[in-house]
Structure formats: structure tokens, C-alpha cells
Enzyme design. Structure first.
Site, PDB file in Angstrom:
ATOM      1  N   GLU A 114       0.807  -1.227   0.000  1.00  0.00           N
ATOM      2  CA  GLU A 114       0.000   0.000   0.000  1.00  0.00           C
ATOM      3  C   GLU A 114       0.838   1.274   0.000  1.00  0.00           C
ATOM      4  O   GLU A 114       0.666   2.144   0.845  1.00  0.00           O
ATOM      5  CB  GLU A 114      -0.931   0.006   1.227  1.00  0.00           C
ATOM      6  CG  GLU A 114      -1.871  -1.164   1.247  1.00  0.00           C
ATOM      7  CD  GLU A 114      -2.746  -1.208   2.488  1.00  0.00           C
ATOM      8  OE1 GLU A 114      -3.921  -1.552   2.359  1.00  0.00           O
ATOM      9  OE2 GLU A 114      -2.260  -0.908   3.597  1.00  0.00           O
TER      10      GLU A 114
HETATM   11  C1  ACM Z   1      -1.910  -5.471   3.800  1.00  0.00           C
HETATM   12  O1  ACM Z   1      -2.966  -5.977   4.157  1.00  0.00           O
HETATM   13  N1  ACM Z   1      -1.858  -4.240   3.378  1.00  0.00           N
HETATM   14  C2  ACM Z   1      -0.692  -6.225   3.840  1.00  0.00           C
END
Ligand code: ACM
Length: 740
Positions: free
Chosen positions: A325
């Protein structure tokens, strides 16, 4: 749009919404024991080894502190369960001992992914013998021995058995996010004991996040001093955790999430960020802008020092660099960073992340570590010895394997999504219909359950991890064919209680939380039947229903309520049986359906009468005179727990109405009478209202009652449809209504 942890699983859950508890063709039969995970091979014989006060243990062959520690813990738990007192210490005479343990070698000096964890256990009327090539195998066998304990009117015993066991996957983990909500030492230790009890072997600690930097750095002390509110593990404490884990045959893999999820680093080191700062510890939940600046040479200098320091503390071969992310806003907004991307021919922001990972990879190699990271790190420029942890799905994991990368699966094991156990249980790292070749399949090392901590505190975390993680542990350890959901739930109920004597608080804490929320034990007891049939909302929905930060107390109904309500699940099963199974002479489904509804209606009516005055119809008679000396029960909740009153009153009303509607629908079905259009519309509208979450929990009996109502209205169609069509018809109509 960036794919993020916050939205992806919602899509995935949507896709699997109608995925029933399918029986597979190649399914092992239900078991006749309470073992979890189910051993690779087991045979139960007639006969039994009595467990009496003269129970003794001998060790033959290799022995060390790790083996002796495990034996002592096992013996103490056996004593606690039986109330017996055994002689202290080991017995010299193996032939005369009740349990003989023989391990050949210590196993790896540092717990490793290629550890031999196999063991065999033979139990006869006179003796049990546990054999293992390594001490770790013996540790696994001791847990099996403890799970075998049975009792009857003649006393405690171990059933005669022959077990040969080994894990299906070598990497069987639990990730705990200690960044968002700090989890002190005792939480980690008791969860390590729980992990050992179900043969998990990797504790993955998510140590750095936007909301907290949770490990002491002596080289860069401002990192933890300014980034943690004082809540971090000292290096000595971390060594203690690692040793505690090693004693249980568990590896500790640290994660330092980079280059995103790094706000807490920038509080003390804003020069490492891509944006101008200044930065503060993030208190909210979500994905945030601050990311490291991969163009900054100072960053690599600090990371070299920091990772070198951490590499000396964490003995594991792997170091997790996160990589998920990455919100590229700061990169996009920086002409300097964009010019760097251009000049180096890195193509785009993902190219820049790959450049960062390559630099990081060299630092890890220098300090003797192999890289593991989330899906997003995958890039052709990275070396082949990295491990990809897939939170995006089996497909993404399979793609990595086809490219030659090892991987572990976490998608489908997200404990924070509050999914029912059976869904995690049937989620397989290598599903039966895999397209991977046998060689590629070897690259799938296993999986990890993940406990993200936006909505868990030290008080609630055990009840989010356990007992569901025991079923996930079985998925990672036992043969793929072991997938009988009913049998899993039967054994899980037994193991869940045993996990308590390993020190876990998943069953102890919720009742205490209920009493606090209710403002007393008596009120708590009255509202308990309601709490037993609600579940916290699923996925990431809670964040849209209740605004919260890191400081918000997690003491509300949604924190007390448990995932996978047993009562609601059993009711749904009974309704299924009643509505969709061809009637058999001794069918009992209908009695349990109306029985449960009748009981809930009564209990809810009592709550509404005694506790929740707002749910009372307006009084026909004038209110009681003020000098009435009787206890004013109507006002108990409002006075003693405004919090409970606010959260539970609407749900208690729903519970009463929904039970009543279910009983009426059941009546129509029993008498083969069609309800009127008017009745149907009114009841559907009421159920749709009751299906909406309140206090961030869902009343789990609404869906089965919706099916009863639809079945009552559609019952004519049952005559013209096959059993399969009828079930599909009612279920899809009910599902549509539930979403309105
Ligand atoms: C995640 O769930 N962003 C690893």
C-alpha cells in the site's frame, strides 16, 4: 485507483458470499478424536493408558533445556486438567515410565523453515512412546499427547493409538500488528503458548506502522522515543520474546514496513520522508501519504545501520520489509523525485519502489537476511530467494510461484475481517484445482493468519485470534483432504477450552467486558442471550459506522461480541435442515427452529420489559407513584449503563420482533398456509430494518428468519422445483432482501 487492504477484501468477500460449505469429493471422513490439527496418519486402537498419580515421564536419547521445558509445561497442564499431582522430575527407568520421549537431535540451533517437525506417538495399555528426529518434533508430539487426554467414569486416560505426524507446510504463522495498537509482552507470550498448542511455528511481528514504532533502536533512539508514546519493546525484551518462542519451536520474523506505512519514523527523522513534514504519530486508521524518499542516500545509510542492528537481535533468516500500500502522492508531487524516476529509466512509481527494494535487498544480504514482503514487492529485478506474502489472493501467490518466487498465503486468513471460521478453514494455500506444477507447488511454503490491530486492544485481541486461528493452523498442518466443517467445529469447541490452560483469555475476557458494559453482573446476565447472537460487522465496515482513533476505548458491544456466533450458526443450520432437506421420519429440525425462536422471543421480551424502557409501549395506566418502594426495574439500564442502553435497546427490539416473525413464518409453513401480501410486505420491511447493523454489530438470526419468511410466501413453488432449485431460489431471494 490504488488497490488497498481497505477495499480489496470487500470485493473478495462479495465473490465468496454464496460459497457454501461445500463438501469436497476427496474429503477425509469425520474423526473420532479431538485432535487439532488432525495428524497426517492416526489409528486408534482399543485399550487405554490410565493417567493416575503415578504418571511418570522418562527421556531417552538426546535431551536439552528446550525439551525439558516443554515436558514440564505439558506435565503441569496435565496436572491442572486432572487435578492429580505427579512426582517431580524425570524417571530414570524408561521401561517403567508412563511416557517415554526419545528425540535424536536438538534440531536447528536457530529455528528455521526447513526444520524437521515430524514425530510418532504410540500409546498402548502400559506405556506411551514419543519418537522424533528433533526436539521440535518432540514438542509437537507433546501437544498431541496433551490433546489426547480423555476421561470417563473410570478416570483419566490416553486412548491407545498409533500416530505418525508431520506438517503439510513448513511456514505456519500468525502475524500480530503491534504498531496500530500496542500489545505488551504478556499478550505476545500467551499467544506464543497458544500457537505452540496448535503447532504454529512462525510469529510475524508487524513492528512499525504509521501509528507506532515499537522496537528500541540504540543507534537511532529517537525512532522509538518519539514514535511510540513510550510503548515499544526494549532490545532485551525482544530477545526474551525470541527465546520464549524458540523454546516452543517458533520462529520470530520481524516486519519493518517500508517505504509506506512509515509516518512514525518521520516524527524523529523527517529528512527520510518524500514530503516536507513536519510529521506526528498518526492516530487515525487508513492509508496515509507519508512515504520514504528512495532518492535520498541518507535513507540507505540509516537503513543500513538500523537493519544491521535489528539483524543482530532477530536470528531468523528472514526479515520482512512490508512494501504494501505505497501511497505515491508524495512521490507524484515532488518534481525532484519524478526527475529521478525519469533519469534512471524507472518508468513509474512502482519502478521507484522496485529500485528502493533492490537497494534494500543489498542491505539485507549484507546483514545475512533474506527478504520477505507483501505482494507489491514482486518485481523481476528482485533476487529469486525472496518470499512473497500474499494478501491479495491465491492467484497472486500462484503468479509469483510461476515466476519462481516462494510465497505464503494470508489472503483468506485476515482475522480482523470477522469472517466465520469455516471460511478460513476451507481456504487452502494450494487448492485442489491449482494450476501449479508439482515443482511450483513446492514454492508455496504455507500461510499466516493476520491480526491487524485497528480494532483490537490487549483485552480483546485473544478473542479475535482464537479459536479461529486453531482451525487455520489445521489448514496449514493437516492433509488437504481434512476439510469436514462440522467435525472441525466439534473439535474446535474442545480445543478452544484447552487453549485457556495455555493462558489465553479469549473466553475469559468477553464475559468480564459484558459485565462492565452492562454496569453489573445481573444486567449482564440478562442481556447475554442477545450478545450471543450478534457479531461485529464484517470487513472494514466498522470504520464507516464508528469513528475511532488509536485513543478510542474498545469496550463497546462490537468489542464484546464474538465472531462466528455458535448459536446463530447452529440456528442457521437447523433452518437449512428444516427448509431444504427432504423430510425424514425422525426429522427434528422443525422443533429446534421454533424452539430457538420461542426462547429468543421470550428472553428479548423480558429484556424489553425489564431493562430497556424505551422499547415499552406507552403505558396504558398512569406511571407508578414516586414513593413506590419496589425496585424500579424499568430504569435499571438507563441509570446504570447509558452505554448499554444506547447500544442494545434497538437490538433487543429487533431480537423480539425477528423471533416473532420467524415463529409466524414457521406457523405458515407447518400449516401449509400462504401468508397475505400485506403480512409479507410488513414483515419483510421489518426484517430489512433489522438486517441493518446497529452499534456496529449484526443480528445474526435475521438471514435465516428471512429465509423462513420467503419460504412461507413461496411454498407453492416448492412443489414444482427440485430440492436444489428450491434452496437456490429461497436463498437468493433472501440474500437480495438482506442487502436492501
Ligand atoms: C496489507 O494488508 N496491506 C498487507
Amino acid at each position: 485507483m490504488e488497490i488497498s487492504r481497505w477495499i480489496l477484501p470487500i470485493f473478495i468477500m462479495g465473490c465468496v458470499f454464496n460459497f457454501g460449505q461445500n463438501e469436497s469429493a476427496a474429503q477425509a471422513p469425520a474423526t473420532n478424536h479431538n485432535l487439532m490439527p488432525v495428524p497426517a496418519v492416526s489409528r486408534f486402537n482399543s485399550g487405554r493408558l490410565a493417567v493416575t498419580p503415578s504418571f511418570t515421564i522418562a527421556v531417552k536419547g538426546y535431551s536439552d533445556a528446550r525439551l525439558l521445558g516443554a515436558i514440564d509445561r505439558m506435565a503441569r497442564r496435565l496436572e491442572a486438567r486432572t487435578g492429580l499431582t505427579f512426582a517431580r522430575g524425570l524417571r530414570g527407568d524408561a521401561a517403567a515410565s508412563t511416557l517415554v520421549i526419545q528425540s535424536q537431535t536438538p534440531g536447528k540451533a536457530i529455528p528455521a523453515v526447513d526444520e524437521d517437525e515430524s514425530y510418532s506417538l504410540e500409546v498402548s495399555n502400559s506405556q506411551a512412546t514419543l519418537n522424533a528426529p528433533t526436539v521440535v518434533g518432540a514438542l509437537r508430539g507433546l501437544e498431541t499427547f496433551l490433546q489426547l487426554l480423555s476421561g470417563d467414569k473410570e478416570g483419566y486416560y490416553i486412548p491407545a493409538a498409533s500416530i505418525q505426524d508431520r506438517p503439510r507446510f513448513p511456514w505456519r504463522g500468525l502475524m500480530i500488528d503491534v504498531g496500530r495498537h500496542w500489545q505488551p509482552m504478556e499478550v505476545i507470550k500467551r499467544n506464543l503458548d497458544g500457537m505452540a498448542a496448535v503447532k504454529l511455528n512462525v510469529l510475524h511481528l508487524h513492528l512499525t506502522e504509521d501509528q507506532g514504532f515499537r522496537i528500541e533502536s540504540k543507534k537511532y533512539p529517537k525512532l522509538h522515543q518519539l514514535g511510540s508514546d513510550g510503548n515499544y519493546y526494549t532490545q532485551d525484551e525482544m530477545r526474551e520474546i525470541i527465546e520464549y518462542a524458540r523454546m516452543r519451536g517458533i520462529r520470530v520474523v520481524p516486519e519493518f514496513d517500508m517505504p509506506g506505512h512509515t509516518t512514525s519514523w518521520f516524527v524523529s527523522h523527517p529528512e527520510l520522508a518524500s514530503g516536507p513534514g513536519p510529521y506526528q504519530i498518526e492516530r487515525r486508521w487508513g492509508i496515509f501519504g507519508p512515504v520514504m524518499d528512495p532518492t535520498n542516500e541518507q535513507l540507505y545509510k540509516l537503513l543500513d545501520g538500523f537493519i544491521g542492528e535489528m539483524a543482530a537481535i532477530f536470528p531468523d533468516a528472514y526479515l520482512h520489509i512490508g512494501g504494501d500500500e505505497v501511497e505515491a502522492k508524495e512521490w507524484k508531487e515532488s518534481p525532484r523525485i519524478q526527475a529521478f524516476i525519469q533519469a534512471r529509466g524507472l518508468k513509474d512509481n512502482h519502478g521507484l519502489q522496485a529500485y528502493f527494494n533492490q537497494r534494500l535487498s543489498k542491505i539485507l544480504t549484507k546483514h545475512g537476511k533474506k527478504m520477505i514482503g507483501w505482494d507489491e514487492i514482486l518485481h523481476p529485478d528482485l533476487p529469486k530467494d525472496i518470499v512473497v506474502q500474499s494478501w491479495r489472493g491465491q492467484k497472486s501467490l500462484a503468479e509469483a510461484a510461476k515466476k519462481g518466487y516462494a510465497g505464503i498465503l494470508s489472503n483468506g486468513y485476515y482475522l480482523d475481517l470477522i469472517e466465520p471460521t469455516w471460511r478460513h478453514y476451507l481456504n487452502d494455500p494450494i487448492p485442489e484445482n491449482t494450476t501449479l506444477t508439482p515443482e511450483e507447488q513446492k514454492l508455496i511454503l504455507g500461510g499466516e493468519a493476520t491480526m491487524w490491530s485497528e480494532w483490537v486492544s490487549p483485552e480483546t485481541i485473544d478473542s479475535r485470534i482464537w479459536p479461529r486461528t486453531a482451525a487455520i493452523a489445521e489448514r496449514f498442518w493437516s492433509p488437504r483432504e481434512v476439510r469436514d466443517v462440522g467435525d472441525m467445529y466439534r473439535r474446535l469447541a474442545v480445543v478452544s477450552v484447552q487453549l485457556e490452560d495455555a493462558g489465553l483469555l479469549h473466553k475469559k475476557n468477553p464475559p468480564a467486558m459484558l459485565r462492565r458494559w452492562a454496569g453489573g453482573a445481573a444486567l449482564g446476565a440478562e442481556v447475554k442471550p442477545l450478545v450471543a447472537i450478534v457479531e461485529p460487522v464484517k470487513g472494514y465496515r466498522r470504520g464507516s459506522l464508528q469513528k475511532a482513533t488509536q485513543f478510542t476505548p474498545l469496550t463497546r458491544l462490537a468489542d464484546i461480541a464474538q465472531p462466528d456466533s455458535e448459536q446463530a450458526r447452529n440456528f442457521a443450520k437447523d433452518v437449512d435442515q428444516y427448509l431444504y432437506s427432504p423430510p425424514s421420519p425422525n426429522q427434528t429440525g422443525q422443533d429446534t427452529v421454533s424452539g430457538a425462536l420461542g426462547r429468543w422471543k421470550q428472553l428479548a421480551a423480558a429484556m424489553n420489559r425489564d431493562i430497556f424502557p424505551s422499547n415499552q409501549p406507552p403505558p396504558a395506566a398512569p406511571p407508578r407513584p414516586k414513593d413506590d418502594q419496589t425496585v424500579d426495574v424499568d430504569m435499571r439500564a438507563a441509570i446504570r449503563s447509558p452505554l448499554m442502553n444506547e447500544e442494545a435497546a434497538p437490538l433487543a427490539k429487533d431480537m423480539e420482533d425477528v423471533s416473532d416473525i420467524g415463529l409466524e413464518a414457521h406457523g405458515f409453513l407447518q400449516s401449509n398456509k400462504l401468508p397475505t401480501e400485506e403480512w409479507l410486505n410488513a414483515k419483510l420491511a421489518r426484517l430489512i430494518g433489522a438486517a441493518k447493523p446497529k452499534a456496529a454489530v449484526e443480528l445474526m438470526i435475521v438471514q435465516p428468519v428471512m429465509e423462513l419468511v420467503i419460504a412461507a410466501a413461496e411454498q407453492e413453488k416448492r412443489k414444482t422445483m427440485s430440492a436444489e432449485e428450491w434452496k437456490k431460489h429461497v436463498k437468493s431471494m433472501a440474500a437480495k432482501k438482506m442487502k436492501q
